[in-house]
Design a protein around this motif. Structure first.
Motif, PDB file in Angstrom:
ATOM      1  N   THR A  16       0.852  -1.184   0.000  1.00 51.77           N
ATOM      2  CA  THR A  16       0.000   0.000   0.000  1.00 51.77           C
ATOM      3  C   THR A  16       0.890   1.238   0.000  1.00 51.77           C
ATOM      4  N   THR A  17       0.317   2.401  -0.228  1.00 55.22           N
ATOM      5  CA  THR A  17       1.072   3.653  -0.192  1.00 55.22           C
ATOM      6  C   THR A  17       1.692   3.863   1.186  1.00 55.22           C
ATOM      7  N   LEU A  18       0.945   3.566   2.239  1.00 54.94           N
ATOM      8  CA  LEU A  18       1.460   3.705   3.602  1.00 54.94           C
ATOM      9  C   LEU A  18       2.662   2.784   3.813  1.00 54.94           C
ATOM     10  N   GLU A  19       2.575   1.541   3.331  1.00 57.05           N
ATOM     11  CA  GLU A  19       3.688   0.599   3.447  1.00 57.05           C
ATOM     12  C   GLU A  19       4.884   1.058   2.623  1.00 57.05           C
ATOM     13  N   ASP A  20       4.631   1.571   1.409  1.00 60.39           N
ATOM     14  CA  ASP A  20       5.716   2.056   0.553  1.00 60.39           C
ATOM     15  C   ASP A  20       6.532   3.156   1.234  1.00 60.39           C
ATOM     16  N   LYS A  21       5.893   3.975   2.043  1.00 64.36           N
ATOM     17  CA  LYS A  21       6.580   5.073   2.727  1.00 64.36           C
ATOM     18  C   LYS A  21       7.284   4.644   4.007  1.00 64.36           C
ATOM     19  N   HIS A  22       6.893   3.513   4.588  1.00 57.57           N
ATOM     20  CA  HIS A  22       7.351   3.178   5.934  1.00 57.57           C
ATOM     21  C   HIS A  22       8.179   1.906   6.080  1.00 57.57           C
ATOM     22  N   VAL A  23       7.902   0.870   5.321  1.00 57.48           N
ATOM     23  CA  VAL A  23       8.617  -0.388   5.516  1.00 57.48           C
ATOM     24  C   VAL A  23      10.088  -0.182   5.153  1.00 57.48           C
ATOM     25  N   PRO A  24      11.007  -0.466   6.085  1.00 56.86           N
ATOM     26  CA  PRO A  24      12.430  -0.292   5.774  1.00 56.86           C
ATOM     27  C   PRO A  24      12.860  -1.219   4.639  1.00 56.86           C
ATOM     28  N   VAL A  25      13.810  -0.750   3.850  1.00 57.01           N
ATOM     29  CA  VAL A  25      14.375  -1.541   2.768  1.00 57.01           C
ATOM     30  C   VAL A  25      15.834  -1.812   3.138  1.00 57.01           C
ATOM     31  N   ILE A  26      16.172  -3.090   3.281  1.00 53.49           N
ATOM     32  CA  ILE A  26      17.525  -3.494   3.650  1.00 53.49           C
ATOM     33  C   ILE A  26      18.265  -3.902   2.382  1.00 53.49           C
ATOM     34  N   ASP A  27      19.348  -3.194   2.092  1.00 59.31           N
ATOM     35  CA  ASP A  27      20.186  -3.498   0.931  1.00 59.31           C
ATOM     36  C   ASP A  27      21.507  -4.055   1.459  1.00 59.31           C
ATOM     37  N   ALA A  28      21.693  -5.369   1.304  1.00 56.93           N
ATOM     38  CA  ALA A  28      22.887  -6.052   1.778  1.00 56.93           C
ATOM     39  C   ALA A  28      23.101  -7.294   0.924  1.00 56.93           C
ATOM     40  N   PRO A  29      24.337  -7.798   0.874  1.00 56.35           N
ATOM     41  CA  PRO A  29      24.563  -9.029   0.112  1.00 56.35           C
ATOM     42  C   PRO A  29      23.811 -10.205   0.728  1.00 56.35           C
ATOM     43  N   ASP A  30      23.465 -11.177  -0.097  1.00 53.47           N
ATOM     44  CA  ASP A  30      22.791 -12.382   0.394  1.00 53.47           C
ATOM     45  C   ASP A  30      23.766 -13.300   1.133  1.00 53.47           C
ATOM     46  N   LYS A  31      25.054 -13.219   0.739  1.00 60.36           N
ATOM     47  CA  LYS A  31      26.079 -14.103   1.296  1.00 60.36           C
ATOM     48  C   LYS A  31      27.324 -13.280   1.614  1.00 60.36           C
ATOM     49  N   VAL A  32      27.902 -13.502   2.802  1.00 58.15           N
ATOM     50  CA  VAL A  32      29.119 -12.806   3.217  1.00 58.15           C
ATOM     51  C   VAL A  32      30.094 -13.810   3.835  1.00 58.15           C
ATOM     52  N   LYS A  33      31.349 -13.373   4.000  1.00 57.16           N
ATOM     53  CA  LYS A  33      32.358 -14.219   4.635  1.00 57.16           C
ATOM     54  C   LYS A  33      32.390 -13.953   6.132  1.00 57.16           C
ATOM     55  N   LYS A  34      32.562 -15.008   6.890  1.00 54.57           N
ATOM     56  CA  LYS A  34      32.604 -14.932   8.351  1.00 54.57           C
ATOM     57  C   LYS A  34      33.671 -13.932   8.807  1.00 54.57           C
ATOM     58  N   GLY A  35      33.258 -12.988   9.668  1.00 59.45           N
ATOM     59  CA  GLY A  35      34.178 -12.038  10.269  1.00 59.45           C
ATOM     60  C   GLY A  35      34.664 -10.920   9.373  1.00 59.45           C
ATOM     61  N   GLU A  36      34.198 -10.855   8.123  1.00 60.56           N
ATOM     62  CA  GLU A  36      34.611  -9.776   7.212  1.00 60.56           C
ATOM     63  C   GLU A  36      33.541  -8.691   7.166  1.00 60.56           C
ATOM     64  N   TYR A  37      33.986  -7.440   7.218  1.00 54.81           N
ATOM     65  CA  TYR A  37      33.061  -6.313   7.189  1.00 54.81           C
ATOM     66  C   TYR A  37      32.380  -6.200   5.831  1.00 54.81           C
ATOM     67  N   PHE A  38      31.116  -5.790   5.861  1.00 57.96           N
ATOM     68  CA  PHE A  38      30.358  -5.511   4.640  1.00 57.96           C
ATOM     69  C   PHE A  38      29.370  -4.391   4.942  1.00 57.96           C
ATOM     70  N   GLU A  39      28.849  -3.799   3.887  1.00 59.03           N
ATOM     71  CA  GLU A  39      27.955  -2.651   4.044  1.00 59.03           C
ATOM     72  C   GLU A  39      26.492  -3.067   3.987  1.00 59.03           C
ATOM     73  N   VAL A  40      25.723  -2.474   4.877  1.00 57.01           N
ATOM     74  CA  VAL A  40      24.268  -2.636   4.901  1.00 57.01           C
ATOM     75  C   VAL A  40      23.671  -1.242   4.778  1.00 57.01           C
ATOM     76  N   LYS A  41      22.833  -1.040   3.779  1.00 57.69           N
ATOM     77  CA  LYS A  41      22.127   0.234   3.630  1.00 57.69           C
ATOM     78  C   LYS A  41      20.670   0.014   4.015  1.00 57.69           C
ATOM     79  N   ILE A  42      20.117   0.962   4.743  1.00 58.42           N
ATOM     80  CA  ILE A  42      18.710   0.899   5.125  1.00 58.42           C
ATOM     81  C   ILE A  42      18.061   2.209   4.711  1.00 58.42           C
ATOM     82  N   LYS A  43      17.007   2.089   3.938  1.00 56.57           N
ATOM     83  CA  LYS A  43      16.241   3.252   3.490  1.00 56.57           C
ATOM     84  C   LYS A  43      14.821   3.075   3.996  1.00 56.57           C
TER      85      LYS A  43
END
Length: 116
Positions: A16-43
């Motif tokens: 819905t329009t309300l959900e489109d404005k409010h539900v956070p969107v997590i942008d991150a890789p599906d797979k990462v290496k143990k103990g290695e830093y990676f970026e997570v973006k949240i909009k």
């Protein structure tokens, strides 16, 4: 749905329009290496920018790995409601983002992350 209920997108991609404005969107890789830093973006929201005005704004977003809190970012009406965080994980988990709108309450999104 009351102000105090935890809300998430009810129908996945058909928001819905309300959900489109409010539900956070997590942008991150599906797979990462143990103990290695990676970026997570949240909009906050997708397709429609959430207002960031004195009377209506996102107050904060919290990021969890399963139920362990990794970060909390507070916003003011003068800020854009998005953030980039650099994290590391030791095991596979569900990243959970909880954002709080001062008018529409708390919203949740989740993303599975596999750790090799």
């Amino acid at each position: 749905m009351s102000y105090y209920d935890l809300k998430k997108a009810a129908n996945g991609d058909d928001k819905t329009t309300l959900e489109d404005k409010h539900v956070p969107v997590i942008d991150a890789p599906d797979k990462v290496k143990k103990g290695e830093y990676f970026e997570v973006k949240i909009k906050m929201g997708e397709g429609i920018d959430h207002p960031m005005e004195e009377k209506h704004f996102i107050q904060y977003v919290e990021l969890y790995a399963d139920y362990y809190q990794l970060a909390r970012v507070n916003f003011t009406p003068e800020m854009k409601a998005e953030v980039a965080l650099t994290i590391k994980l030791e095991e596979s988990c569900t990243l959970r983002a909880y954002e709080f709108c001062n008018i529409h309450g708390q919203w949740e999104a989740a993303k599975e992350i596999t750790v090799d």
